[in-house]
Motif scaffolding. Sequence first.
Motif, PDB file in Angstrom:
ATOM      1  N   VAL A 185       7.651  -1.405  -9.313  1.00 25.05           N
ATOM      2  CA  VAL A 185       7.135  -0.065  -9.601  1.00 25.05           C
ATOM      3  C   VAL A 185       5.829  -0.164 -10.378  1.00 25.05           C
ATOM      4  N   THR A 186       4.865   0.682 -10.030  1.00 24.50           N
ATOM      5  CA  THR A 186       3.709   0.930 -10.880  1.00 24.50           C
ATOM      6  C   THR A 186       3.677   2.413 -11.192  1.00 24.50           C
ATOM      7  N   LEU A 187       3.599   2.738 -12.467  1.00 23.51           N
ATOM      8  CA  LEU A 187       3.516   4.133 -12.901  1.00 23.51           C
ATOM      9  C   LEU A 187       2.053   4.517 -13.098  1.00 23.51           C
ATOM     10  N   ASN A 188       1.658   5.626 -12.488  1.00 22.17           N
ATOM     11  CA  ASN A 188       0.315   6.189 -12.639  1.00 22.17           C
ATOM     12  C   ASN A 188      -0.805   5.271 -12.153  1.00 22.17           C
ATOM     13  N   ASP A 189      -0.493   4.415 -11.217  1.00 23.04           N
ATOM     14  CA  ASP A 189      -1.496   3.624 -10.510  1.00 23.04           C
ATOM     15  C   ASP A 189      -0.811   2.996  -9.310  1.00 23.04           C
TER      16      ASP A 189
ATOM     17  N   ALA B 147       0.842  -1.197   0.000  1.00 25.17           N
ATOM     18  CA  ALA B 147       0.000   0.000   0.000  1.00 25.17           C
ATOM     19  C   ALA B 147       0.880   1.251   0.000  1.00 25.17           C
ATOM     20  N   PRO B 148       0.451   2.320  -0.664  1.00 24.59           N
ATOM     21  CA  PRO B 148       1.202   3.585  -0.554  1.00 24.59           C
ATOM     22  C   PRO B 148       1.341   3.959   0.917  1.00 24.59           C
TER      23      PRO B 148
ATOM     24  N   ILE C 168      -0.516  -0.776  -6.792  1.00 25.10           N
ATOM     25  CA  ILE C 168      -0.758  -2.203  -6.547  1.00 25.10           C
ATOM     26  C   ILE C 168      -0.616  -3.087  -7.794  1.00 25.10           C
ATOM     27  N   PHE C 169      -0.967  -2.563  -8.980  1.00 28.52           N
ATOM     28  CA  PHE C 169      -1.213  -3.423 -10.133  1.00 28.52           C
ATOM     29  C   PHE C 169       0.001  -4.188 -10.637  1.00 28.52           C
TER      30      PHE C 169
END
Length: 463
Positions: free
Chosen positions: A349-353, A209-210, A355-356
């Motif tokens: 890393v997820t860019l512009n979102d 989680a962030p 968890i995915f």
Amino acid sequence: MYRENRQIFLDALKSDLNKPKLEATMMETHHLEDDVNFILNRLDKWVRTEEVPSKVPLDKSLIYNEPYGVVLVMGAWNYPLQLTMLPVAGAIAAGNAVVIKPSEVSAATASAIAKLVPQYLDKDCYPVVCGGIPETTELLKERFDYIFYTGSTTVGKIVRDAANKFLTPTTLELGGKSPCYIDNTVDITVATKRILWGKMINLGQTCIAPDYILCSKEVQEEFLKTAKEVLKQWYGDDARESKDLCRIVAERHVERLATYLDGGKVAIGGKYNVEEKWMEPTLLVDVDEKSKVMTEEIFGPILPIINVKNHVDAIEFINKREKPLALYVFSTKKDRQEMFMRQVPCGGVTLNDTIFHVASTDLPFGGVGNSGMGSYHGKFTFDTFTHKKACLNRSYNSFIDKAMQFRFPPYTEKGIETLTSLRDKGDGPGVLYYLKITMTHLVSMALGALILYLVLHYAQVRV
């Protein structure tokens, strides 16, 4: 097992964490079913012995996929079904026997696993061990061929120490503080929804989680304004009444989270109830960087915001701390995205979102440094529980020994010259490589000529 007992697992997850059906289905039961299907559709290919190039003609170099033996899989309480059973499936696929240890904190799910697994798997090869610290301590005294642990960094160190006694290879899936950077180029409404979703699923009790936001003061104001509207839209005027929010797993964790509120100024939320194991989505501003909320993994619905001037300051801020398990970057600038990916060591890393990146079976999931070691998901789970055994099958052809006579005593200067001429010097393949290729072509040409002769001979006979 997953399909026939889906409701039992959903009820257990509801009991342990008040998981909404959609969250439990998406993140737990369906995720596990998809993983098994993914394995079954590819396992025949994964287990094959792989032949790799040999430097010496007529040699055959092989890699055998060999199970480690008896492995221990220790699950976590926040996703008690997925984080316990997903590694188990990969370990079974690789050919191992597995001792399964679900977390005692999520008691209902642990009980469901203990009851159902023996109905579908051999209980001697795949025993389920329930219990708390005493049982775990006794388990770790045993000698395993591999240990896979998911949980906190503190307990991870204990597991690693126990594994060191027998030099047991170990995968540690830990946690840490996963940063989220937002710049002024993004659609703030889309970004806010995606960030809050990643933070509030499972009420923040997610290792990826962030954990905190890095942004400018101007972006912070836009984010807070939008977040207030989004949270009201999702959970109503009183989030306590929402059926779409989980609960904190235990009262002591609510008490722990409450101490984090002193680390900054509450901008949104802040209410909690220890007896009901509940805390509302909370955003903090004017945060003290040395406070507990910024030095410990939060694992709850609190999201502190730290102000930075730009992406360069954000990268510097992150790299002064332990390597995170996950990194989230919200920016439409390709050069900024690239800077974060290249300059920030992290698990993924997820860019512009948010968890995915862990949803892809084609990507490895795991930490680095303090956030863990090793990885899994998809084929990476199979590889984690597989020893790649090297095997070289040498020919008895006398030509080989004549060509490499220099290796046998008595040693001579001429032998050293021959060895040097055969080496791969880095500027291209060595002589042995070309010799092998030449022999392969000669054999192929001979076979081709033989086949052509037989075809022509057959045609002549027919005429």
